[in-house]
Enzyme design. Structure first.
Site, PDB file in Angstrom:
ATOM      1  N   CYS A  94       0.824  -1.057   0.064  1.00 53.21           N
ATOM      2  CA  CYS A  94      -0.040  -0.039  -0.126  1.00 53.21           C
ATOM      3  C   CYS A  94       0.806   1.472  -0.147  1.00 53.21           C
ATOM      4  CB  CYS A  94      -0.840  -0.052   1.130  1.00 53.21           C
ATOM      5  SG  CYS A  94      -1.665   1.593   1.606  1.00 53.21           S
ATOM      6  N   GLU A 122       2.841  -5.644   9.001  1.00 46.90           N
ATOM      7  CA  GLU A 122       2.922  -4.126   8.605  1.00 46.90           C
ATOM      8  C   GLU A 122       4.144  -3.427   9.608  1.00 46.90           C
ATOM      9  OE1 GLU A 122      -0.228  -1.290   8.383  1.00 46.90           O
ATOM     10  OE2 GLU A 122       1.475   0.350   8.773  1.00 46.90           O
ATOM     11  N   CYS A 185      -3.577   6.116   8.201  1.00 54.32           N
ATOM     12  CA  CYS A 185      -4.270   6.180   6.885  1.00 54.32           C
ATOM     13  C   CYS A 185      -5.867   6.944   6.916  1.00 54.32           C
ATOM     14  CB  CYS A 185      -4.710   4.811   6.506  1.00 54.32           C
ATOM     15  SG  CYS A 185      -5.704   4.871   4.836  1.00 54.32           S
ATOM     16  N   SER A 213      -7.364  -8.829  10.529  1.00 59.34           N
ATOM     17  CA  SER A 213      -7.359  -7.578   9.786  1.00 59.34           C
ATOM     18  C   SER A 213      -7.173  -6.565  11.124  1.00 59.34           C
ATOM     19  CB  SER A 213      -8.276  -7.214   8.918  1.00 59.34           C
ATOM     20  OG  SER A 213      -8.488  -5.612   8.803  1.00 59.34           O
TER      21      SER A 213
END
Lengths: 220, 220
Positions: A94, A122, A185, A213
């Site tokens: 991303c 991440e 984000c 997630s």
């Protein structure tokens, strides 16, 4: 019974982009795999597998293949190994995560706190771009206070803004210069705010999303 | 009646240093003045005048004199005028204020908020070191939100930490990178904390200090 949908829901830009890139890579008839699950959504990952895009977890077994880098990014060392092994790389990291990686890399000589879940890919990837003074701090965790001359802070993209604000307020008295990279984000913030708004006016709220997630879990 | 003295009280390092520098300059038998009140303490300023160290407010009338720069600092333009006019300069600007001036100067090409009292000489001097995108924001004032790529924040040295923390939390969602220079003086923080502690355990509290002193007023 009335059913309402939160104002912001569905795939974010980074996830849509990653799926599109993986499918496009496959359509060119190369042997394609993703290194780790492309996104945290089991149904989509299964659908991609049915299309012939497998999930690989071992670099040794995918030498020479076309490899799609997952949306959460991968460790710097793993990317280098893939490149050295002659893999074709489709980088579906991303762009917001990529920016966070670049920021971490740009301040690797300074003390840096990464606020996020230490087990999340991440965050693990972000850590690999940092230097010796890079540490992970979990949201809500009290930092080990030192007197920092310059301290940098970066956040996992899917963290709550309020957690970042709290951490910043805590460390501010202990620093001469504080550099905060707001890497949260916008899509995440919008979804969190929309979920909060809807929850206030509903008797029951159901969050539909991948169990792994971070985006989904933060909405709970 | 029991009388307690706060744990931290009396002159801070910067004020002690400035008075010492002014007296030392005078002892060398030169004609000495201070440009503006050396410190915000009428009794000391009067005592210095009795010693022969006058307060001057007009650069035109002090050409060639030995000039002591006040502890709060002076505007960059005024310093340059004094230097051009051939004055001997004794710079008694508090080193913590000087650091804030240097920081403001170093980021003058970036948007910068100075949190402080716009009428205070320290803040006016800080502003003179900034660029076109430098603005003063009063403690508690809501900033005009924009989407800043990089925003810098610096504080008047005598402000409350909680006000700085609040401002930082407010602007954080609107920035990609936030650089906070924590220029709040430790002596100020110590005095504020000691005053708060003492006030909790006392029936009456008296703050003794200059009425124009930001240090004093913040303790109210």
């Amino acid at each position: 019974m009335q059913v309402f949908l939160a104002e912001h829901s569905g795939f974010c830009f980074g996830v849509r982009r990653a799926v599109k890139m993986a499918l496009a890579a496959h359509n060119s008839n190369d042997d394609v795999c993703t290194y780790g699950e492309l996104i945290h959504n089991p149904q989509i990952v299964q659908k991609l597998e049915e299309e012939g895009i497998s999930v690989c977890k071992d670099i040794e077994h995918i030498k020479g293949k076309k490899v799609v880098i997952r949306s959460h990014g991968i460790a710097r060392e793993d990317l280098e190994l893939l490149q050295t092994a002659g893999n074709k790389i489709i980088d579906a990291t991303c762009p917001y995560v990529k920016r966070a990686q670049e920021l971490v890399s740009s301040v690797k000589d300074l003390p840096l706190l990464i606020m996020g879940d230490p087990d999340h890919p991440e965050v693990q990837a972000l850590l690999s771009y940092g230097g010796k003074q890079t540490k992970i701090i979990q949201p809500g965790e009290k930092p080990e206070f030192q007197n920092w001359e310059t301290l940098c802070i970066v956040s996992q993209t899917t963290q709550k803004l309020s957690n970042l604000q709290e951490l910043v307020a805590q460390v501010l008295p202990h620093t001469l210069e504080l550099r905060v990279f707001n890497t949260i984000c916008n899509a995440t913030t919008q979804r969190q705010e929309a979920a909060l708004q809807l929850a206030k006016n509903s008797d029951l709220m159901i969050v539909i999303g991948g169990k792994h997630s971070a985006n989904t879990r933060v909405l709970q």
